[in-house]
Design a protein around this motif. Sequence first.
Motif, PDB file in Angstrom:
ATOM      1  N   GLN A  68      37.466  37.440  33.510  1.00 45.64           N
ATOM      2  CA  GLN A  68      38.707  36.790  33.077  1.00 45.64           C
ATOM      3  C   GLN A  68      39.929  37.630  33.426  1.00 45.64           C
ATOM      4  OE1 GLN A  68      37.651  36.281  28.934  1.00 45.64           O
ATOM      5  NE2 GLN A  68      37.188  34.111  29.211  1.00 45.64           N
ATOM      6  N   ALA A  69      39.826  38.948  33.279  1.00 43.28           N
ATOM      7  CA  ALA A  69      40.954  39.828  33.593  1.00 43.28           C
ATOM      8  C   ALA A  69      41.337  39.724  35.063  1.00 43.28           C
ATOM      9  CB  ALA A  69      40.610  41.274  33.232  1.00 43.28           C
ATOM     10  N   VAL A  70      40.349  39.712  35.942  1.00 41.98           N
ATOM     11  CA  VAL A  70      40.629  39.622  37.380  1.00 41.98           C
ATOM     12  C   VAL A  70      41.043  38.204  37.755  1.00 41.98           C
ATOM     13  CG1 VAL A  70      39.615  39.867  39.682  1.00 41.98           C
ATOM     14  CG2 VAL A  70      39.165  41.588  37.920  1.00 41.98           C
ATOM     15  N   ALA A  71      40.485  37.199  37.091  1.00 38.68           N
ATOM     16  CA  ALA A  71      40.865  35.811  37.369  1.00 38.68           C
ATOM     17  C   ALA A  71      42.340  35.571  37.079  1.00 38.68           C
ATOM     18  CB  ALA A  71      39.997  34.858  36.561  1.00 38.68           C
ATOM     19  N   ARG A  72      42.897  36.307  36.138  1.00 39.25           N
ATOM     20  CA  ARG A  72      44.333  36.167  35.876  1.00 39.25           C
ATOM     21  C   ARG A  72      45.164  36.686  37.045  1.00 39.25           C
ATOM     22  NH1 ARG A  72      42.555  37.192  30.465  1.00 39.25           N
ATOM     23  NH2 ARG A  72      42.749  39.456  30.702  1.00 39.25           N
ATOM     24  N   GLN A  73      44.623  37.642  37.793  1.00 38.60           N
ATOM     25  CA  GLN A  73      45.303  38.161  38.978  1.00 38.60           C
ATOM     26  C   GLN A  73      45.121  37.235  40.185  1.00 38.60           C
ATOM     27  OE1 GLN A  73      44.323  42.373  39.803  1.00 38.60           O
ATOM     28  NE2 GLN A  73      43.318  42.424  37.797  1.00 38.60           N
ATOM     29  N   PHE A  74      43.962  36.543  40.220  1.00 36.64           N
ATOM     30  CA  PHE A  74      43.625  35.669  41.347  1.00 36.64           C
ATOM     31  C   PHE A  74      43.223  34.296  40.804  1.00 36.64           C
ATOM     32  CE2 PHE A  74      42.634  40.052  42.448  1.00 36.64           C
ATOM     33  CZ  PHE A  74      43.205  40.209  43.711  1.00 36.64           C
ATOM     34  N   PRO A  75      44.178  33.501  40.317  1.00 38.08           N
ATOM     35  CA  PRO A  75      43.836  32.248  39.629  1.00 38.08           C
ATOM     36  C   PRO A  75      43.141  31.211  40.500  1.00 38.08           C
ATOM     37  CG  PRO A  75      46.212  32.436  39.960  1.00 38.08           C
ATOM     38  CD  PRO A  75      45.633  33.762  40.303  1.00 38.08           C
ATOM     39  N   GLN A  76      43.325  31.261  41.827  1.00 33.87           N
ATOM     40  CA  GLN A  76      42.682  30.291  42.720  1.00 33.87           C
ATOM     41  C   GLN A  76      41.253  30.697  43.087  1.00 33.87           C
ATOM     42  OE1 GLN A  76      44.338  27.468  43.611  1.00 33.87           O
ATOM     43  NE2 GLN A  76      46.067  28.175  42.365  1.00 33.87           N
ATOM     44  N   ALA A  77      40.890  31.941  42.815  1.00 31.58           N
ATOM     45  CA  ALA A  77      39.625  32.489  43.296  1.00 31.58           C
ATOM     46  C   ALA A  77      38.475  32.275  42.314  1.00 31.58           C
ATOM     47  CB  ALA A  77      39.789  33.985  43.578  1.00 31.58           C
ATOM     48  N   VAL A  78      37.270  32.388  42.856  1.00 33.73           N
ATOM     49  CA  VAL A  78      36.063  32.488  42.044  1.00 33.73           C
ATOM     50  C   VAL A  78      35.803  33.976  41.841  1.00 33.73           C
ATOM     51  CG1 VAL A  78      33.576  32.084  41.964  1.00 33.73           C
ATOM     52  CG2 VAL A  78      35.098  30.314  42.878  1.00 33.73           C
ATOM     53  N   VAL A  79      35.734  34.390  40.586  1.00 35.62           N
ATOM     54  CA  VAL A  79      35.669  35.815  40.260  1.00 35.62           C
ATOM     55  C   VAL A  79      34.353  36.143  39.565  1.00 35.62           C
ATOM     56  CG1 VAL A  79      36.759  37.711  39.001  1.00 35.62           C
ATOM     57  CG2 VAL A  79      38.177  35.922  40.026  1.00 35.62           C
ATOM     58  N   ILE A  80      33.734  37.228  40.007  1.00 33.68           N
ATOM     59  CA  ILE A  80      32.497  37.715  39.401  1.00 33.68           C
ATOM     60  C   ILE A  80      32.805  38.931  38.541  1.00 33.68           C
ATOM     61  CG2 ILE A  80      30.213  38.714  39.835  1.00 33.68           C
ATOM     62  CD1 ILE A  80      30.300  37.344  42.597  1.00 33.68           C
ATOM     63  N   GLY A  81      32.322  38.919  37.308  1.00 39.21           N
ATOM     64  CA  GLY A  81      32.376  40.091  36.447  1.00 39.21           C
ATOM     65  C   GLY A  81      30.961  40.430  36.006  1.00 39.21           C
ATOM     66  N   SER A  82      30.667  41.700  35.844  1.00 39.26           N
ATOM     67  CA  SER A  82      29.314  42.084  35.443  1.00 39.26           C
ATOM     68  C   SER A  82      29.355  43.343  34.598  1.00 39.26           C
ATOM     69  CB  SER A  82      28.431  42.300  36.670  1.00 39.26           C
ATOM     70  OG  SER A  82      27.080  42.530  36.297  1.00 39.26           O
ATOM     71  N   ASP A  83      28.356  43.476  33.737  1.00 43.32           N
ATOM     72  CA  ASP A  83      28.260  44.681  32.917  1.00 43.32           C
ATOM     73  C   ASP A  83      26.799  44.940  32.581  1.00 43.32           C
ATOM     74  OD1 ASP A  83      30.053  46.686  31.383  1.00 43.32           O
ATOM     75  OD2 ASP A  83      28.504  46.127  29.939  1.00 43.32           O
ATOM     76  N   GLN A  84      26.460  46.209  32.484  1.00 42.12           N
ATOM     77  CA  GLN A  84      25.087  46.590  32.148  1.00 42.12           C
ATOM     78  C   GLN A  84      25.101  47.600  31.000  1.00 42.12           C
ATOM     79  OE1 GLN A  84      22.453  49.292  34.642  1.00 42.12           O
ATOM     80  NE2 GLN A  84      21.462  47.315  35.007  1.00 42.12           N
ATOM     81  N   VAL A  85      24.239  47.360  30.024  1.00 42.13           N
ATOM     82  CA  VAL A  85      24.109  48.265  28.886  1.00 42.13           C
ATOM     83  C   VAL A  85      22.635  48.599  28.699  1.00 42.13           C
ATOM     84  CG1 VAL A  85      24.504  48.577  26.416  1.00 42.13           C
ATOM     85  CG2 VAL A  85      26.133  47.242  27.771  1.00 42.13           C
ATOM     86  N   ALA A  86      22.322  49.877  28.630  1.00 42.18           N
ATOM     87  CA  ALA A  86      20.957  50.304  28.320  1.00 42.18           C
ATOM     88  C   ALA A  86      20.757  50.182  26.815  1.00 42.18           C
ATOM     89  CB  ALA A  86      20.726  51.734  28.782  1.00 42.18           C
ATOM     90  N   ASP A  87      19.702  49.483  26.433  1.00 41.96           N
ATOM     91  CA  ASP A  87      19.443  49.140  25.033  1.00 41.96           C
ATOM     92  C   ASP A  87      18.211  49.920  24.558  1.00 41.96           C
ATOM     93  OD1 ASP A  87      18.703  47.943  22.642  1.00 41.96           O
ATOM     94  OD2 ASP A  87      18.967  45.893  23.352  1.00 41.96           O
ATOM     95  N   LEU A  88      18.454  50.953  23.766  1.00 42.26           N
ATOM     96  CA  LEU A  88      17.364  51.764  23.221  1.00 42.26           C
ATOM     97  C   LEU A  88      17.202  51.422  21.747  1.00 42.26           C
ATOM     98  CD1 LEU A  88      15.256  54.016  23.475  1.00 42.26           C
ATOM     99  CD2 LEU A  88      17.082  55.677  22.995  1.00 42.26           C
ATOM    100  N   ALA A  89      16.238  50.547  21.457  1.00 39.46           N
ATOM    101  CA  ALA A  89      15.962  50.128  20.076  1.00 39.46           C
ATOM    102  C   ALA A  89      17.213  49.610  19.378  1.00 39.46           C
ATOM    103  CB  ALA A  89      15.341  51.277  19.289  1.00 39.46           C
ATOM    104  N   GLY A  90      18.016  48.829  20.121  1.00 37.14           N
ATOM    105  CA  GLY A  90      19.207  48.234  19.542  1.00 37.14           C
ATOM    106  C   GLY A  90      20.463  49.076  19.627  1.00 37.14           C
ATOM    107  N   GLU A  91      20.352  50.287  20.163  1.00 35.59           N
ATOM    108  CA  GLU A  91      21.519  51.157  20.322  1.00 35.59           C
ATOM    109  C   GLU A  91      21.994  51.120  21.771  1.00 35.59           C
ATOM    110  OE1 GLU A  91      22.739  55.897  20.228  1.00 35.59           O
ATOM    111  OE2 GLU A  91      20.867  55.231  19.299  1.00 35.59           O
ATOM    112  N   PRO A  92      23.277  50.853  22.011  1.00 33.22           N
ATOM    113  CA  PRO A  92      23.775  50.811  23.386  1.00 33.22           C
ATOM    114  C   PRO A  92      23.946  52.216  23.970  1.00 33.22           C
ATOM    115  CG  PRO A  92      25.573  50.405  21.867  1.00 33.22           C
ATOM    116  CD  PRO A  92      24.320  50.494  21.034  1.00 33.22           C
ATOM    117  N   LEU A  93      23.443  52.400  25.187  1.00 37.09           N
ATOM    118  CA  LEU A  93      23.640  53.650  25.910  1.00 37.09           C
ATOM    119  C   LEU A  93      24.440  53.331  27.163  1.00 37.09           C
ATOM    120  CD1 LEU A  93      20.051  55.226  25.753  1.00 37.09           C
ATOM    121  CD2 LEU A  93      21.966  55.613  24.188  1.00 37.09           C
ATOM    122  N   GLY A  94      25.582  53.929  27.321  1.00 34.87           N
ATOM    123  CA  GLY A  94      26.425  53.660  28.472  1.00 34.87           C
ATOM    124  C   GLY A  94      26.203  54.672  29.583  1.00 34.87           C
TER     125      GLY A  94
END
Length: 206
Positions: A68-94
Amino acid sequence: MNPSAPTPSPSTPAQRPLVLGSTSRYRRELLQRLNLPFEVASPDVDETPLPGEAPIDLAQRLALAKAQAVARQFPQAVVIGSDQVADLAGEPLGKPGNHERAVTQLRRMRGQTVVFQTAVAVVCQDSGFAQTELAQVKVKFRDLSDAEIEHYLRTEQPYDCAGSAKSEGLGIALLSAIENDDPTALVGLPLIRTCSLLQAAGLRLL
């Protein structure tokens, strides 16, 4: 006119531009596999987890926020955003960011099964399209010795990777099993789900 000549087909409408809302070189290299022209833009999103936020919710929230943040910069474009979080027994590891934190992460993960929550979002502000998909990869870490952890980190220096390991490199030697249904998800961008979302947003891949 030559009666055997093929009838010209109607001109194909131009595709919307494609933008990857990530400065990750891993995601950029994966997206290049689709052979689509694309630009790269930094989403500049605060990745701090909310109080009590589960890893699965964090990954999905950040993927959509980045798109959404990048789509505001490029409103005509199709924008991909992605994020990965390591999940150790419910605790996020970045991402560890440095050697000391990477040592701590791998010591905690040895002998454990860690779920890598990898979310991808596709947004087009102009068309109103916005969808998110999640790929979950279960990774079983070997019961690593301190010496093995130290050798690996000094060799590969994966300090910009969630979970302190690169499965596409020497990090595969840290693991005893990987369970997933989207082979590139662990690297950072689940391409099967990404393809599905891009097609739903109106892009032609084939």
